[in-house]
Scaffold this active site. Structure first.
Site, PDB file in Angstrom:
ATOM      1  CD  GLU A 206      -6.853  -9.458 -10.494  1.00 47.41           C
ATOM      2  OE1 GLU A 206      -6.548  -8.634  -9.614  1.00 47.41           O
ATOM      3  OE2 GLU A 206      -8.021  -9.830 -10.706  1.00 47.41           O
TER       4      GLU A 206
ATOM      5  CB  CYS B 206      -4.285  -2.292 -15.101  1.00 46.89           C
ATOM      6  SG  CYS B 206      -4.989  -3.799 -14.392  1.00 46.89           S
TER       7      CYS B 206
ATOM      8  NE  ARG C 122      -6.079  -0.260  -7.774  1.00 41.28           N
ATOM      9  CZ  ARG C 122      -5.035   0.435  -8.212  1.00 41.28           C
ATOM     10  NH1 ARG C 122      -5.118   1.758  -8.296  1.00 41.28           N
ATOM     11  NH2 ARG C 122      -3.918  -0.168  -8.564  1.00 41.28           N
TER      12      ARG C 122
ATOM     13  CG  HIS D 245      -2.048  -0.951   1.138  1.00 40.20           C
ATOM     14  ND1 HIS D 245      -2.622  -1.537   2.239  1.00 40.20           N
ATOM     15  CD2 HIS D 245      -2.721  -1.442   0.067  1.00 40.20           C
ATOM     16  CE1 HIS D 245      -3.606  -2.338   1.845  1.00 40.20           C
ATOM     17  NE2 HIS D 245      -3.684  -2.286   0.541  1.00 40.20           N
TER      18      HIS D 245
ATOM     19  CG  ASN E 144       0.156  -4.910  -8.346  1.00 39.17           C
ATOM     20  OD1 ASN E 144       1.039  -4.760  -9.175  1.00 39.17           O
ATOM     21  ND2 ASN E 144      -0.556  -3.908  -7.886  1.00 39.17           N
ATOM     22  CG  ASP E 145      -3.906  -9.760  -6.478  1.00 37.51           C
ATOM     23  OD1 ASP E 145      -3.357 -10.071  -5.408  1.00 37.51           O
ATOM     24  OD2 ASP E 145      -4.912  -9.050  -6.529  1.00 37.51           O
TER      25      ASP E 145
ATOM     26  NE  ARG F 276      -0.604  -6.093  -3.531  1.00 36.20           N
ATOM     27  CZ  ARG F 276      -1.582  -5.606  -4.279  1.00 36.20           C
ATOM     28  NH1 ARG F 276      -2.570  -6.384  -4.656  1.00 36.20           N
ATOM     29  NH2 ARG F 276      -1.571  -4.360  -4.674  1.00 36.20           N
TER      30      ARG F 276
ATOM     31  NE  ARG G   7     -10.229  -3.905  -9.349  1.00 33.07           N
ATOM     32  CZ  ARG G   7      -9.083  -3.796  -8.675  1.00 33.07           C
ATOM     33  NH1 ARG G   7      -8.018  -4.470  -9.084  1.00 33.07           N
ATOM     34  NH2 ARG G   7      -8.988  -3.010  -7.625  1.00 33.07           N
TER      35      ARG G   7
END
Length: 556
Positions: A415, A486, A288, A186, A438-439, A449, A325
């Protein structure tokens, strides 16, 4: 004596200044028994402190806006978790003070999650920050936080809680370095949104001497301790040259030989739109929508409220592309009305599209709201589902979009490794793919992460991750459809060239990264990008992949 330390660079730029450390709060209150008759008063104190901390986190989120708001709203929900509060009240009932009960309840919660292998176990900064804020309020001691200073400085910490990162003043905090965290934590995401140079996962960060001068390179991850005046001048000169080059770079994203690669922005809501427009984003590659749902964990926002929020974003990009999304709830973003409360491992359970398919009315309302919000606008709306695992998931989402009367392209996020492996199958049901790197890295390498100890496995340069991206891009090319990225991988200018070489058709990132990527792409040809991609995939480590690609792109 000059020394160069190495961490993981997560936000571009160079910061030179004196070290200041994050303040800490008293972490462990005294264990003492209270009289039984004092229990109701202590329980009331605990509830008041929890509510006050939750309100403060929400207020900070409202002030910060955008992605920061979604993160801080999630922390507020964590503070008011009903099971945690019930445990606090039980402990007070048998003799604990309010502050000790909060401390012990959070400790038990963390231990339980760690034993279960929970996704949240790695989110130490978020969980500890909530606990510290509640305990500090109960004890009447100062909150942990950014140090007071009249002079600019470089902030060092074990980790930074989102509540602190979101409201950093870039005129005072030149950059920051943390011992924990990873490139997709984050704090890293918020640092990029703020445009503050940052390095994470640097061993020994908390032991750095207060007041020593350091130079932080947020691109390479290097931290130079006590740099010479010559080194400082060189770094400042290079930073000035980069800034001038970025200012001169404008227009659409493309390689030097004219191959178009649209550069889009990742946003969390209307508050992020001005920065995206200022940086020349050609649209939105990841909207998001969680921010709207996190305002109230008990119920979903109304259709009218959603329409109003979505239209503000859509109106900002006339004739542009906006990829939305749908709600990605679960794991670290639990919602009482949507996600199960008793999953042993939420990251591998009912999250993302799985939650929405179990609650079709929530999905139906969101899709209707998007349809209404886009009425009469020339924007190119695209809507995608998170956590798609296979063709069955993709079909269920596409069917829901059609049933809601949505006039837009329907897509799937890649993902989960299964989605990359079976991308051609998924593309039989949807019109585009978007890679959430990321995922995808988290699931491919079984590496949370948020955990600094496994940051190397979250490095988007990992060749295995590049292979999964290549599979997805090839499937899209073979079916005549698009495949964007993304995830945070797109914000690395060199890696953006490699992604282009792999066949990715658009790149979406935090707004602050767009000029860096645009400038780098404009200096290389598509053929160079393809050679760099091949060179990176031929290696066996992230470091070697970066080095091999960089060599090709530099013409060596």
């Amino acid at each position: 004596m000059t020394e160069t330390l190495q961490g993981v660079g997560v936000s571009h730029g160079v910061a030179i200044g004196q070290v200041r450390h994050m303040g800490t709060a008293v972490l462990e209150p005294e264990a003492k028994q209270i009289p039984t008759e004092d229990a109701p008063r202590e329980q009331a104190r605990a509830r008041q402190a929890v509510d006050a901390v939750a309100a403060d986190l929400q207020a900070r989120g409202n002030l910060a806006g955008g992605e920061a708001q979604a993160v801080l709203d999630a922390q507020a929900l964590m503070a008011q978790d009903p099971e945690l509060m019930a445990d606090v009240e039980r402990r007070i009932a048998v003799g604990s003070s309010a502050e000790r009960a909060v401390y012990d309840a959070f400790a038990a919660y963390r231990a339980l999650l760690a034993a279960a292998g929970d996704y949240l176990a790695g989110r130490v900064a978020d969980l500890d920050d909530v606990r510290n804020r509640i305990v500090a309020r109960l004890m009447g001691v100062p909150m942990p936080g950014v140090p007071d200073s009249d002079e600019p400085y470089v902030l060092f910490a074990r980790d930074l809680a989102p509540a602190d990162t979101a409201l950093l003043d870039p005129t005072l905090v030149l950059g920051f370095v943390t011992e924990e965290g990873g490139p997709t934590s984050h704090s890293a995401i918020l640092a990029r949104a703020l445009g503050v140079p940052a390095v994470v996962a640097m061993p020994g960060a908390t032991r750095m001497a207060e007041g020593v001068v350091v130079a932080v390179d947020g691109s390479s991850g290097a931290v130079i301790v006590d740099p010479s005046q010559e080194t400082q001048e060189r770094l400042r000169g290079e930073a000035a040259e980069r800034k001038a080059a970025l200012a001169a770079s404008s227009g659409p994203g493309q390689t030097s030989d004219g191959h178009r690669v649209p550069l889009l922005a990742n946003i969390g809501g209307p508050a992020d739109v001005p920065a995206a427009v200022e940086m020349g984003a050609e649209g939105v590659g990841l909207f998001r929508t969680e921010f709207l749902f996190l305002d109230d964990s008990k119920k979903a926002p109304s259709e009218d409220a959603q329409v109003e929020a979505y239209r503000k974003v859509l109106e900002a990009f006339p004739e542009g592309r906006v990829v939305v999304r749908v709600l990605d709830a679960g794991a670290d973003k639990p919602l009482d009305f949507l996600t199960p409360a008793d999953e042993p491992n939420p990251a591998l359970g009912v999250r993302g599209l799985r939650s929405l398919l179990e609650h079709p009315e929530v999905l139906r309302t969101q899709l209707r709201a998007l349809a209404r919000a886009s009425e009469g606008l020339p924007v190119h709306l695209e809507v995608m589902a998170p956590m798609v695992a296979d063709r069955q998931d993709a079909k269920a989402f596409a069917d829901a979009c059609r049933e809601a009367g949505l006039q837009a392209k329907f897509g799937a996020m890649v993902e989960i490794p299964s989605a990359a492996l079976r991308a051609r199958s998924i593309l039989q049901e949807v019109e585009f793919l978007s890679l959430g790197t990321n995922d995808l890295a988290q699931y491919a390498f079984a590496a949370d992460r948020q955990v600094g100890a496994v940051a190397r496995l979250q490095d988007p340069w990992q060749p295995a991750l590049l292979d999964l991206i290549a599979m997805s891009a090839e499937a899209a090319r073979a079916t005549g459809k698009s495949c964007g990225v993304c995830g945070e991988a797109a914000s690395d200018p060199v890696l953006a060239c490699v992604l282009t070489g792999l066949g990715v058709t658009s790149l979406s990132m935090g707004a602050a990264s767009i000029p860096y990527v645009r400038s780098k792409l404009s200096k290389v040809t598509l053929a160079q990008c393809e050679r760099a991609a091949a060179a990176a995939r031929a290696t066996d480590s992230a470091a070697d992949a970066r080095a091999a690609a960089s060599q090709v792109l530099s013409g060596e």
